[in-house]
Write an enzyme that holds these catalytic residues in place. Structure first.
Site, short mmCIF file in Angstrom:
data_model
loop_
_atom_site.label_atom_id
_atom_site.label_comp_id
_atom_site.label_asym_id
_atom_site.label_seq_id
_atom_site.Cartn_x
_atom_site.Cartn_y
_atom_site.Cartn_z
CD GLU A 186 -1.91 -15.99 -13.52
OE1 GLU A 186 -2.82 -15.26 -13.07
OE2 GLU A 186 -1.09 -15.58 -14.36
NE ARG A 224 5.11 -14.54 -16.18
CZ ARG A 224 4.58 -13.54 -15.50
NH1 ARG A 224 5.32 -12.87 -14.65
NH2 ARG A 224 3.33 -13.22 -15.66
CB THR A 255 2.93 -16.65 -18.69
OG1 THR A 255 3.01 -15.99 -17.42
CG2 THR A 255 3.76 -15.84 -19.68
CE LYS A 276 -2.46 -10.68 -16.39
NZ LYS A 276 -1.51 -11.67 -15.87
C1 3PG Z 1 1.39 -10.90 -14.27
O1 3PG Z 1 1.96 -11.66 -14.95
O2 3PG Z 1 0.20 -11.03 -14.04
C2 3PG Z 1 2.15 -9.74 -13.75
O3 3PG Z 1 3.49 -9.83 -14.08
C3 3PG Z 1 2.03 -9.58 -12.29
O4 3PG Z 1 2.34 -8.30 -12.04
P1 3PG Z 1 2.95 -7.84 -10.65
O5 3PG Z 1 4.30 -8.50 -10.54
O6 3PG Z 1 3.04 -6.34 -10.72
O7 3PG Z 1 2.02 -8.31 -9.56
#
Ligand code: 3PG
Length: 217
Positions: free
Chosen positions: A41, A45, A69, A129
């Site tokens: 994924e 960002r 995102t 999710k």
């Molecule tokens: C996401 O965007 O899915 C999270 O920021 C991931 O979270 P993590 O950095 O705790 O794995």
């Protein structure tokens, strides 16, 4: 469920990445593939996200590249145009989910509450999710959600605080399709060219998926 979502569930782990530099895309993809993880994924960002998705879709078609995102219908269109094969969002925005479904783009919106789960079901989502997993109750909350929602067939992708240490706790839950997270390939590790470390974490994660689920799914 779409075949892409089936493949995500079969993989069991979805590395979430924020790639700053396009040149990191191919070494990252090769580490993931060699480590047995056929999915990634790529989050919107960073400025490089669209170029990374485009490059990976073209050069590493065996990798299932998704967009993360995805916060607007416009980003859905960008992701699809770049060749992303699925999309993920931290929350559930009906406009975004509808834009994805109108385009036939498999989409995994984020949920944290029963009301959001029901909204996701109404919008036709089969994987949601579960975000931010550790902060909102982790395994305990997912077990509670399984009570009223397991019979619907919905499954979750816990993300947010998932690590090599707690991954197995999530994977043991039948209601979990796959666990996501940044622990596999941190942006800082990519900047330092630590591809061997990333490869090692992939191998550990895939080993865990196989030992918990066996080879049958
Ligand atoms: C996401 O965007 O899915 C999270 O920021 C991931 O979270 P993590 O950095 O705790 O794995």
């Amino acid at each position: 469920m779409s075949s892409v979502l089936e493949s995500i569930a079969a993989a069991g782990v979805v590395p979430v990445v924020a790639v700053d530099v396009v040149e990191h895309a191919l070494p990252l993809a090769d580490a993931l593939l060699e480590g047995g993880l056929p999915v990634v994924e790529v989050t919107f960002r960073t400025r490089a996200a669209a170029d990374v998705i485009r490059l990976l879709s073209k050069e590493r078609p065996q990798l299932i590249v998704g967009a993360g995102t995805v916060l607007s219908p416009e980003t859905v269109q960008t992701a699809v145009a770049c060749g992303a094969r699925f999309g993920v969002a931290p929350g559930l925005n009906p406009r975004v989910v509808r834009a994805a479904s109108e385009t036939g783009f498999p989409f995994i919106p984020g949920v944290a509450t029963p009301s959001e789960i029901e909204q996701g079901l109404e919008l036709g989502c089969s994987i949601l999710k579960f975000f931010p997993a550790e902060s909102i109750g982790g395994v305990k909350l997912l077990k509670a959600f399984a009570g009223p929602y397991k019979h619907t067939g919905v499954r979750f992708m816990p993300t947010g605080g998932v690590t090599a240490e707690n991954l197995s706790d999530y994977l043991r839950l039948p209601i979990v399709a796959a666990a996501g997270g940044t622990w596999i390939a941190k942006t800082a590790d990519m900047a330092e060219g630590k591809w061997g470390d990333i490869l090692q974490r992939c191998k550990e994660a895939t080993g865990l998926v196989q030992s918990i689920r066996g080879f049958s799914r």
